[in-house]
Structures are given as C-alpha cells and as structure tokens.
Design a protein around this motif. Structure first.
Motif, short mmCIF file in Angstrom:
data_model
loop_
_atom_site.label_atom_id
_atom_site.label_comp_id
_atom_site.label_asym_id
_atom_site.label_seq_id
_atom_site.Cartn_x
_atom_site.Cartn_y
_atom_site.Cartn_z
N ASN A 237 2.35 -3.44 -24.28
CA ASN A 237 1.38 -2.66 -23.48
C ASN A 237 0.96 -3.33 -22.18
OD1 ASN A 237 1.05 -0.26 -24.84
ND2 ASN A 237 -0.29 -1.19 -26.35
N SER A 238 1.83 -4.13 -21.61
CA SER A 238 1.49 -4.78 -20.34
C SER A 238 1.78 -3.83 -19.18
CB SER A 238 2.27 -6.08 -20.16
OG SER A 238 1.81 -7.02 -21.11
N THR A 239 1.00 -3.97 -18.12
CA THR A 239 1.20 -3.10 -16.96
C THR A 239 1.36 -3.93 -15.69
OG1 THR A 239 -1.20 -2.94 -16.72
CG2 THR A 239 -0.11 -1.12 -17.85
N ILE A 240 1.97 -3.31 -14.70
CA ILE A 240 2.04 -3.93 -13.38
C ILE A 240 0.83 -3.39 -12.61
CG2 ILE A 240 3.44 -4.34 -11.33
CD1 ILE A 240 4.71 -5.21 -14.09
N GLU A 241 -0.11 -4.27 -12.32
CA GLU A 241 -1.36 -3.82 -11.70
C GLU A 241 -1.12 -3.35 -10.26
OE1 GLU A 241 -4.40 -6.81 -11.53
OE2 GLU A 241 -5.97 -5.36 -11.04
N PHE A 242 -0.33 -4.15 -9.51
CA PHE A 242 0.04 -3.75 -8.15
C PHE A 242 1.12 -4.68 -7.62
CE2 PHE A 242 -3.99 -6.28 -7.64
CZ PHE A 242 -3.51 -7.37 -6.93
N ILE A 243 1.76 -4.22 -6.53
CA ILE A 243 2.65 -5.11 -5.75
C ILE A 243 1.90 -5.45 -4.47
CG2 ILE A 243 4.77 -5.31 -4.42
CD1 ILE A 243 6.31 -4.03 -6.47
N GLU A 244 1.85 -6.74 -4.20
CA GLU A 244 1.10 -7.22 -3.03
C GLU A 244 2.06 -7.40 -1.86
OE1 GLU A 244 -1.64 -10.16 -4.49
OE2 GLU A 244 -1.59 -11.23 -2.59
N GLN A 245 1.71 -6.81 -0.75
CA GLN A 245 2.42 -6.96 0.53
C GLN A 245 3.95 -6.97 0.37
OE1 GLN A 245 0.19 -7.37 3.39
NE2 GLN A 245 1.97 -6.64 4.48
N PRO A 246 4.53 -5.83 -0.07
CA PRO A 246 5.99 -5.80 -0.25
C PRO A 246 6.73 -6.00 1.07
CG PRO A 246 5.02 -3.60 -0.57
CD PRO A 246 3.88 -4.57 -0.51
N LEU A 247 6.19 -5.47 2.17
CA LEU A 247 6.86 -5.54 3.47
C LEU A 247 5.97 -6.30 4.46
CD1 LEU A 247 7.91 -1.77 3.69
CD2 LEU A 247 9.35 -3.70 2.99
N PRO A 248 6.56 -6.82 5.53
CA PRO A 248 5.74 -7.54 6.51
C PRO A 248 4.76 -6.60 7.21
CG PRO A 248 8.05 -7.40 7.23
CD PRO A 248 8.00 -6.84 5.85
N PRO A 249 3.66 -7.16 7.75
CA PRO A 249 2.63 -6.34 8.40
C PRO A 249 3.18 -5.44 9.52
CG PRO A 249 1.85 -8.58 8.13
CD PRO A 249 3.29 -8.58 7.70
N SER A 250 4.27 -5.88 10.17
CA SER A 250 4.82 -5.07 11.27
C SER A 250 5.33 -3.71 10.78
CB SER A 250 5.95 -5.84 11.96
OG SER A 250 6.96 -6.15 11.01
N GLN A 251 5.62 -3.58 9.48
CA GLN A 251 6.20 -2.33 8.97
C GLN A 251 5.11 -1.43 8.35
OE1 GLN A 251 9.86 -2.96 6.77
NE2 GLN A 251 10.28 -4.77 7.99
N TRP A 252 4.08 -1.19 9.13
CA TRP A 252 2.92 -0.43 8.65
C TRP A 252 3.32 0.94 8.09
CZ3 TRP A 252 -1.87 -0.79 7.07
CH2 TRP A 252 -2.65 0.37 7.01
N HIS A 253 4.16 1.69 8.83
CA HIS A 253 4.47 3.06 8.40
C HIS A 253 5.24 3.05 7.08
CE1 HIS A 253 2.70 4.85 11.89
NE2 HIS A 253 3.34 3.99 12.65
N ASP A 254 6.10 2.05 6.90
CA ASP A 254 6.83 1.95 5.63
C ASP A 254 5.90 1.56 4.49
OD1 ASP A 254 9.44 2.71 6.33
OD2 ASP A 254 9.78 0.77 7.28
#
Ligand SMILES: [Mg+2]
Length: 353
Positions: A237-254
């Motif tokens: 029953n473990s969960t992935i709470e979140f992914i932190e900063q998958p892409l660099p800050p320059s890729q805001w729209h993605d």
C-alpha cells in the motif's frame, strides 16, 4: 535598534557525497552569525516585544550583564540561485561588526541566504529578551521525510532506515522517503525503483526528486509509472506522493502540461528557489506543490506573509544546514505548512558532526 555582529564560517564534509542531477556535493560550507544587543536598548525602542515570530532559531538567555544573543545561519546554495559562500562572507565583512534593523530589513534580494540568517538571528534575539524564555509549550512534532541515497545504495539505506523507525512510539507513524532520480539511465533507475518499492514499509509515501534532470520523454515515462503504482497499490500500500522538479525551470509550459496530464502530483523546487520566483509561479497559476527551502528563499517575514495570503500547498525542506538554520526553518514549517506533509529535514546522518 543596533546589534553587534559576529560571524564564523564552517565546512562540514558529507559522510558520503550527495549525488543529484546537479552533480556531486561533498562539503557543506556556511556561516554562523551572532547578533548581540543589550536589554536596556531593547526595552526603550522595540515596539513588538511580544512578536510571535520570535520563537525560532537558536538563542541564549540574557546574561547577568544584560546582553542577549541570537544566532542565525547563512547556508548558500548557488546552484539554486543564492549568493555564494564568498559573497555572503563579503556581505558580513561589509557590516564592519554592527548592523541595525533597517539594514537587516533592506538586505538586497541577491543575498537571500543572508536575509534568512539575519532575520532568524534577530528573531532569536527577540525571543531571548522575552520574560518567559524559553517558551512554555513545545510545538507539535512534524513528520519527517528521510532522504535516501541515489542509485543502488538506496536499497541498503531503506532497510537500515525502516529498521530504525520500526519501533517508533506512534504506531500510526507514516514513513516518508525521498529518492533522487535522473542520476543514471532511466532503465537502470526503473529496475532499482521496482526493488525499492518492494522494500518500503507498509503504507509508506515515496517522493521522487529529479532536480530538473529529466527530458520531456523521461518525465512522461516516470509519471506514467507513478500513476500506475498509485492506481494499483501493491502489497504494501505504498504510494508515490509526488515527483519533484521533473524538468528544469526553463521548461515551464511542459511542467504545467505534466501537472495536467498525470494524476501523480508535481512539486516545484528549483523553479521557486527565490521569493520572486515563488510569486511568479503562483501568479502564473501553479496549483501543485511548492517545495520551500527557507534558508535560501529569502526574507522569512515576506515568505510568511506570502504563504499566509495564498495558502499554498507547501513542503518545507532543508539545504543541509546545522541545527541553527534547521530550527529556524522548522519554525516556519510549523507556522506555514497547510497540509499534513512530512518536512524534508530527515538528513541527520548525511553530514559529519
Ligand atoms: Mg528537490
């Protein structure tokens, strides 16, 4: 009000170097600052002696001589955009041994780690001047997220950490761990990830931190894998709470696209390293999680008013400070976190004492 200023720099080696998508980090450098003032000057001039902010950081009881001391910590992280250790030292030197409230309140935004340290030290000093120091009631304990090493080493680390937390006083204790990704090939990391999931204690939450080191295709693959896990919980029953900063800050729209495409939440970290960036993300409509590193984000008073105004979903997180910076950061977490999320301060065993 005037304070006399003392400071000394430190360098603490990591027990094992920290590997992230930014590279390898082996020594944490910082500066401890000390503000001093006399009780007499305080009572005649300070309008907010009962300041509720005055609970954080380290402080010392007024001595017989009537001198009070407050400590603060400058813990720069230049690859997140803060000043460097050398620039912070130059700033301290430029004060020539004294600083006043106006100067503390107008430290330029290009010195965010100094803003944090000087305001924290002043808050600690004000606390030490209160009649009932230390405060009578300790705050409620915060849940702690424990950082795992990157790569294969996470598999032995999780065993040791889970074992050490097994007999936690509170049997409902929720294990929260963070694992760095984007440090090796994605297929290799997927294999370790599978093994790691099987080792997590029942009901754990796992955070993945890419430090902006994935490309769009890799981010899609990671998030799709996390969504599958969260939809079909395994045996433990473990969960992935979140992914932190998958892409660099320059890729805001993605980053925005990912947050709208997948159900696993995304947390911004490198994208919101300063108060200016934090405001910009909120204004642009970011409704995901905000990882806040109080030691480098800038002025605690301005952070406080911004978070209170917008009720952000925040996770407060360490930058490998000493206890002085950590206590000031945890005080802000106590005041400002709006959700029951573990704070990113589980780093005790990473640095040499
Ligand atoms: Mg991070």
């Amino acid at each position: 009000m005037n304070y006399s200023l003392g400071y000394r720099s430190y360098a603490r080696p990591f027990r094992r170097p920290l590997t992230t998508a930014h590279g390898v980090w082996s020594v944490r450098e910082g500066i401890i600052i000390e503000l001093r003032s006399s009780l007499a000057s305080r009572s005649s001039s300070d309008p907010d002696g009962g300041d509720p902010d005055a609970r954080n950081s380290d402080a010392r009881n007024p001595s017989e001589s009537g001198v009070v001391v407050g400590y603060g910590e400058i813990a720069p992280l230049p690859w997140f955009g803060s000043e460097t250790q050398a620039e912070a030292l130059d700033f301290c030197r430029s004060c020539s041994g004294t600083i006043n409230d106006v100067a503390i309140d107008t430290i330029p935004d290009c010195f965010p780690a100094c803003q944090f340290a000087f305001e924290s030290a002043r808050t600690a000093l004000r606390l030490a001047q209160l009649p009932h120091f230390p405060p009578p009631k300790p705050p409620k304990p915060l849940l702690i997220c424990h950082l795992l090493p990157a790569g294969q080493a996470s598999l032995t680390a999780i065993d040791a950490l889970a074992q050490s937390l097994k007999h936690h006083r509170d049997h409902t204790y929720r294990h929260t761990y963070k694992w760095k990704i984007g440090t090796a090939s994605i297929d290799h990391e997927f294999n370790i990830f599978q093994a790691l999931l099987e080792k997590l204690p029942t009901g754990s939450k796992l955070r993945l931190d890419a430090n902006g080191g994935l490309n769009a295709d890799q981010a899609d693959r990671w998030l799709a894998a996390c969504d599958r896990i969260n939809q079909h919980l395994g045996n433990n029953n473990s969960t992935i709470e979140f992914i932190e900063q998958p892409l660099p800050p320059s890729q805001w729209h993605d980053l925005v696209r990912l947050s709208q495409t997948f159900t696993t939440p995304i947390a911004l970290d490198e994208s919101i390293a300063s108060l200016t960036q934090l405001r910009a993300a909120q204004t642009s409509g970011w409704r995901g999680i905000y990882v806040i590193k109080p030691a480098i984000v800038g002025s605690p008073q301005r952070l406080r008013s911004f978070c209170r105004e917008h009720q952000l979903d925040t996770v407060f997180s360490s930058v490998f400070e000493t206890a002085i910076g950590r206590d000031a950061g945890l005080q802000l977490a106590q005041e400002l976190q709006t959700r029951d999320r573990a704070v990113g301060y589980g780093l005790d065993d990473w640095l040499m004492p």
